[in-house]
Structures are given as structure tokens and as C-alpha cells.
Motif scaffolding. Structure first.
Motif, PDB file in Angstrom:
ATOM      1  N   GLY A 182      44.830  11.136  69.155  1.00 53.96           N
ATOM      2  CA  GLY A 182      43.908  10.609  68.170  1.00 53.96           C
ATOM      3  C   GLY A 182      44.664   9.639  67.277  1.00 53.96           C
ATOM      4  N   ASP A 183      43.945   8.769  66.578  1.00 49.69           N
ATOM      5  CA  ASP A 183      44.566   7.819  65.642  1.00 49.69           C
ATOM      6  C   ASP A 183      45.751   7.104  66.288  1.00 49.69           C
ATOM      7  N   PRO A 184      45.588   6.522  67.484  1.00 48.48           N
ATOM      8  CA  PRO A 184      46.736   6.009  68.239  1.00 48.48           C
ATOM      9  C   PRO A 184      47.294   4.701  67.700  1.00 48.48           C
ATOM     10  N   PHE A 185      48.555   4.490  68.018  1.00 48.69           N
ATOM     11  CA  PHE A 185      49.261   3.257  67.654  1.00 48.69           C
ATOM     12  C   PHE A 185      50.206   2.914  68.791  1.00 48.69           C
ATOM     13  N   ILE A 186      50.256   1.639  69.163  1.00 47.63           N
ATOM     14  CA  ILE A 186      51.145   1.190  70.242  1.00 47.63           C
ATOM     15  C   ILE A 186      52.083   0.119  69.722  1.00 47.63           C
ATOM     16  N   MET A 187      53.361   0.277  70.052  1.00 42.27           N
ATOM     17  CA  MET A 187      54.394  -0.712  69.725  1.00 42.27           C
ATOM     18  C   MET A 187      55.056  -1.166  71.017  1.00 42.27           C
ATOM     19  N   ASN A 222      60.415  -4.565  75.962  1.00 39.92           N
ATOM     20  CA  ASN A 222      59.605  -4.595  77.188  1.00 39.92           C
ATOM     21  C   ASN A 222      59.049  -3.239  77.609  1.00 39.92           C
ATOM     22  N   VAL A 223      59.017  -2.299  76.686  1.00 38.03           N
ATOM     23  CA  VAL A 223      58.422  -0.977  76.932  1.00 38.03           C
ATOM     24  C   VAL A 223      57.376  -0.712  75.853  1.00 38.03           C
ATOM     25  N   TYR A 224      56.241  -0.151  76.254  1.00 35.33           N
ATOM     26  CA  TYR A 224      55.213   0.238  75.293  1.00 35.33           C
ATOM     27  C   TYR A 224      55.454   1.673  74.832  1.00 35.33           C
ATOM     28  N   TYR A 225      55.358   1.882  73.519  1.00 30.11           N
ATOM     29  CA  TYR A 225      55.496   3.215  72.921  1.00 30.11           C
ATOM     30  C   TYR A 225      54.184   3.542  72.210  1.00 30.11           C
ATOM     31  N   ALA A 226      53.641   4.717  72.491  1.00 26.06           N
ATOM     32  CA  ALA A 226      52.394   5.146  71.857  1.00 26.06           C
ATOM     33  C   ALA A 226      52.634   6.402  71.030  1.00 26.06           C
ATOM     34  N   TYR A 227      52.086   6.399  69.829  1.00 26.69           N
ATOM     35  CA  TYR A 227      52.197   7.521  68.905  1.00 26.69           C
ATOM     36  C   TYR A 227      50.782   7.877  68.447  1.00 26.69           C
ATOM     37  N   GLY A 228      50.582   9.132  68.030  1.00 23.87           N
ATOM     38  CA  GLY A 228      49.263   9.501  67.553  1.00 23.87           C
ATOM     39  C   GLY A 228      49.187  10.926  67.053  1.00 23.87           C
ATOM     40  N   THR A 229      47.982  11.325  66.699  1.00 26.56           N
ATOM     41  CA  THR A 229      47.715  12.669  66.188  1.00 26.56           C
ATOM     42  C   THR A 229      47.448  13.609  67.352  1.00 26.56           C
ATOM     43  N   LYS A 260      52.332  20.684  58.196  1.00 27.02           N
ATOM     44  CA  LYS A 260      51.139  20.686  59.051  1.00 27.02           C
ATOM     45  C   LYS A 260      50.392  19.356  58.909  1.00 27.02           C
ATOM     46  N   TRP A 261      49.394  19.180  59.768  1.00 29.43           N
ATOM     47  CA  TRP A 261      48.500  18.025  59.711  1.00 29.43           C
ATOM     48  C   TRP A 261      49.287  16.708  59.786  1.00 29.43           C
ATOM     49  N   PHE A 262      49.991  16.556  60.879  1.00 30.43           N
ATOM     50  CA  PHE A 262      50.754  15.322  61.104  1.00 30.43           C
ATOM     51  C   PHE A 262      49.836  14.324  61.807  1.00 30.43           C
ATOM     52  N   TRP A 263      49.417  13.310  61.054  1.00 32.45           N
ATOM     53  CA  TRP A 263      48.353  12.426  61.503  1.00 32.45           C
ATOM     54  C   TRP A 263      48.763  10.953  61.465  1.00 32.45           C
ATOM     55  N   ALA A 264      48.058  10.173  62.289  1.00 30.80           N
ATOM     56  CA  ALA A 264      47.979   8.704  62.179  1.00 30.80           C
ATOM     57  C   ALA A 264      49.310   7.985  61.989  1.00 30.80           C
ATOM     58  N   PRO A 265      50.272   8.191  62.897  1.00 34.93           N
ATOM     59  CA  PRO A 265      51.563   7.500  62.756  1.00 34.93           C
ATOM     60  C   PRO A 265      51.494   6.035  63.190  1.00 34.93           C
ATOM     61  N   GLU A 266      52.249   5.205  62.528  1.00 38.60           N
ATOM     62  CA  GLU A 266      52.478   3.822  62.943  1.00 38.60           C
ATOM     63  C   GLU A 266      53.975   3.578  62.894  1.00 38.60           C
ATOM     64  N   VAL A 267      54.510   2.893  63.902  1.00 33.19           N
ATOM     65  CA  VAL A 267      55.962   2.676  63.994  1.00 33.19           C
ATOM     66  C   VAL A 267      56.254   1.182  64.117  1.00 33.19           C
ATOM     67  N   TYR A 268      57.212   0.710  63.326  1.00 32.98           N
ATOM     68  CA  TYR A 268      57.596  -0.693  63.310  1.00 32.98           C
ATOM     69  C   TYR A 268      59.118  -0.810  63.370  1.00 32.98           C
ATOM     70  N   MET A 297      58.517   4.843  60.588  1.00 33.55           N
ATOM     71  CA  MET A 297      57.280   5.518  60.932  1.00 33.55           C
ATOM     72  C   MET A 297      56.508   5.843  59.661  1.00 33.55           C
ATOM     73  N   TYR A 298      55.285   5.318  59.565  1.00 33.93           N
ATOM     74  CA  TYR A 298      54.377   5.625  58.460  1.00 33.93           C
ATOM     75  C   TYR A 298      53.344   6.617  58.991  1.00 33.93           C
ATOM     76  N   TYR A 299      53.173   7.737  58.310  1.00 34.98           N
ATOM     77  CA  TYR A 299      52.332   8.813  58.837  1.00 34.98           C
ATOM     78  C   TYR A 299      51.834   9.695  57.702  1.00 34.98           C
ATOM     79  N   THR A 300      50.960  10.624  58.054  1.00 35.59           N
ATOM     80  CA  THR A 300      50.418  11.581  57.089  1.00 35.59           C
ATOM     81  C   THR A 300      50.914  12.983  57.410  1.00 35.59           C
ATOM     82  N   ALA A 301      51.265  13.733  56.372  1.00 37.81           N
ATOM     83  CA  ALA A 301      51.591  15.157  56.501  1.00 37.81           C
ATOM     84  C   ALA A 301      50.969  15.889  55.322  1.00 37.81           C
TER      85      ALA A 301
END
Length: 317
Positions: free
Chosen positions: A37-42, A46-53, A87-95, A105-109
Motif C-alpha cells: 500500500g502507499d507505494p513508492f518507486i525509485m 538502473n534498478v527499480y526499488y519499491a517501498y510501501g506499507t 507500529k504503523w509504518f506507513w507511506a515510505p518515500e526514498v531519495y 527515507m521519509y515515512y510514518t510511524a
């Protein structure tokens, strides 16, 4: 009996050779959706990395070469032992921030916005000082935007009137909010957003032809009418004007509950958008990750368009 045995071996041989010719270490491609959920792709190196809830104890990371098939990393990119909150580790974005040679990594906890850093996109991401970016109040869905002038901005959701989107400048460390610069961007104001009031969340900002575009989601993520709209501004600080014909993406094909999107450029330089959808029309979880194309019209104020032809991200084992 010997004739039967001989015939059996002849029939079995092609199958045996087929199995022998395929390495047991070769990943098997299956149709299991990537459960983020709440996915993010970086895209990095030359490799795609996906993070999410998804994980209870932190943030997962998947890798891909083609955006369609993904492999889950053995370890969490962020583990709760390295973070404020449990708990509740949500909506990460990585730059990747080149000037600092670090991944942020910007995220919610625990319904507070946090930031952690690492030397690798796979982690481990660590908070050197375990505290939220705003300790005094609950906020979620923090998203980084760095303008062409190098000024960093943070967009996030506040709980002070339902969920609404705010912006603030960051210090050069990219972790400290200049609280005096906090300013409201948007809140629920269009009819399509009132199916499950009051939610404007999941901001993501990008720039196109000198204009700033903010995608956001409205209605609760639990609603099948969760969808994506956008607003524009002449400055990262606003004021923001919502597109009058929002939503631009809602219930595409047979998907429901689509939203909390982020954008990225693929290997060919094409603008893409990643979002989640409900597992089915009968069940929300686990949500699945999907990827589509983004285009802009040639109007005086270009309209953002999201294609209904999407990629269903699948697990490669």
C-alpha cells in the motif's frame, strides 16, 4: 514388463531434460501481486526499488529490472529497532541525495512523520536521533520535493481538520522542519471528495513546464471511491488550485480503491505513476501495487492524464 518400463522412460525423458536444463536458482515468475500500500518507486543505478506499507515491524523493499516482476529483499529496509515508534509504518518515500551521498527515507510511524538515512537503497535505514519530525502532533504521509534552486520542501498531512495537506521548508540537513514556514495547501473542497469525508492525503509534487503539480488522494483508503486528483501552483509554496474536473483516476477497469500515488521516471525517461488498489471488490487487504503512464495535454495549463492501461506488479520468486 521391460517393454512397459522402456516406454515409461521414453515418455519421462523430455520432462526430465526440461527440468534439468532450468537452474533451480532461477527465479520463478508468478502472478501474486506485490502487496504494497502507499507505494513508492525509485530508479537507482538502473534498478527499480519499491517501498510501501505492509510489514508490521518496519518497511519492506522490492527490486525489479522491468517494473512488472519484483523480488522481495531478505531484510526490511527499515526495522523498528532503528526507528522512533513501534507500529504503523506507513507511506515510505526514498531519495538519493547526491550532495550528502546518502539515501533518505521519509515515512510514518505511530502516526508521526519521521526520516531515516542509509548508505544503500536496501538499507538498513536508521534514525540517528529517534524522534518524529514534528513531535507535538500527529501527521502522516511526508513527501520530499527539492526545487531546481536546491530548496527542500516537505509536504505532509495534518489532522487539524480531517486530513489536509500542508507544506514547510526544511533545513539543509533535510530532517529539520522550519515550523515558522508551515502553510496549508489543500483540504476537502470538491464534491467527489465527500464520499468519505474529510480526507486529502498522500501528496506528491513534481514540476512540468514551469508549473508545479501536486497529486493527492481523497476519500478514505477503505472506500472503493478512493481516487487521485491534482492541483497546480506557480510556486512550491502555493497557492494551489485544484483541477476542476478531478478526479483524474478512479475505478480504472476493474480496480477499486486506487490512490496514494507517487511519480518517477523509468529507464527510458518516461513519466510513470505508481499507486495501490484494493485486493478485490470484496476485500481491501493486502492492497496491490500498480504502475501506469502519465502524460500532459497541450492546454495553456496542461492537464495531467493517467492511462487506464496499467502494469500489475507481480512477485518473482
Amino acid at each position: 514388463m521391460k517393454k512397459f518400463a522402456y516406454l515409461f522412460l521414453v515418455l519421462l525423458l523430455p520432462s526430465f531434460l526440461s527440468c534439468k536444463g532450468k537452474s533451480s536458482d532461477e527465479p520463478i515468475k508468478v502472478d501474486i501481486p506485490v502487496p504494497l500500500g502507499d507505494p513508492f518507486i525509485m530508479l537507482y543505478d538502473n534498478v527499480y526499488y519499491a517501498y510501501g506499507t505492509n510489514a508490521e515491524d518496519g518497511i519492506e523493499v522490492y527490486t525489479s529490472e522491468d517494473l512488472e516482476y519484483w523480488k522481495k529483499a531478505e531484510n526490511l529496509a527499515l526495522h523498528k529497532s532503528n526507528s522512533w515508534g513501534d507500529k504503523w509504518f506507513w507511506a515510505p518515500e526514498v531519495y538519493y541525495i547526491k550532495e550528502k551521498n546518502k539515501f533518505f527515507m521519509y515515512y510514518t510511524a505511530n502516526e508521526h512523520i519521521c526520516v531515516a538515512t542509509a548508505d544503500s537503497p536496501l538499507g538498513p535505514f536508521v534514525q540517528p536521533e529517534k524522534k518524529p519530525m514534528l513531535e507535538s502532533e500527529k501527521c502522516i504521509d511526508n513527501s520530499l520535493f527539492i526545487d531546481s534552486e536546491g530548496k527542500p520542501w516537505l509536504y505532509f498531512d495534518r489532522f487539524n481538520d480531517g486530513l489536509n495537506i500542508w507544506v514547510a521548508e526544511l533545513e539543509s540537513d533535510l530532517t529539520t522542519i522550519k515550523t515558522s514556514t508551515m502553510r496549508k495547501c489543500i483540504n476537502v473542497s470538491q464534491e467527489w471528495e465527500t464520499v468519505w469525508p474529510r480526507v486529502n492525503e498522500g501528496p506528491f509534487v513534481m514540476k512540468h513546464n514551469g508549473l508545479y503539480y501536486m497529486t493527492y488522494s481523497a476519500n478514505s483508503y477503505e472506500s472503493q471511491f478512493y481516487g487521485i486528483g491534482f492541483a497546480t501552483a506557480a510556486s512550491p509554496n502555493g497557492p494551489w488550485t485544484k483541477y476542476a474536473s478531478n478526479p483524474i483516476f478512479q475505478k480504472p477497469q476493474d480496480l477499486v480503491g486506487v490512490g496514494h500515488s507517487a511519480m518517477f521516471k523509468d529507464k527510458s525517461g518516461k513519466q510513470r505513476i505508481v499507486f495501490h488498489a484494493h485486493r478485490s471488490k470484496e476485500s481491501i487487504h493486502p492492497r496491490g501495487m500498480y504502475i501506469s503512464d502519465v502524460a500532459f495535454t497541450n492546454d495553456a495549463v496542461p492537464v495531467m492524464k493517467v492511462s487506464d492501461n496499467f502494469i500489475k506488479a507481480k512477485i518473482k520468486r
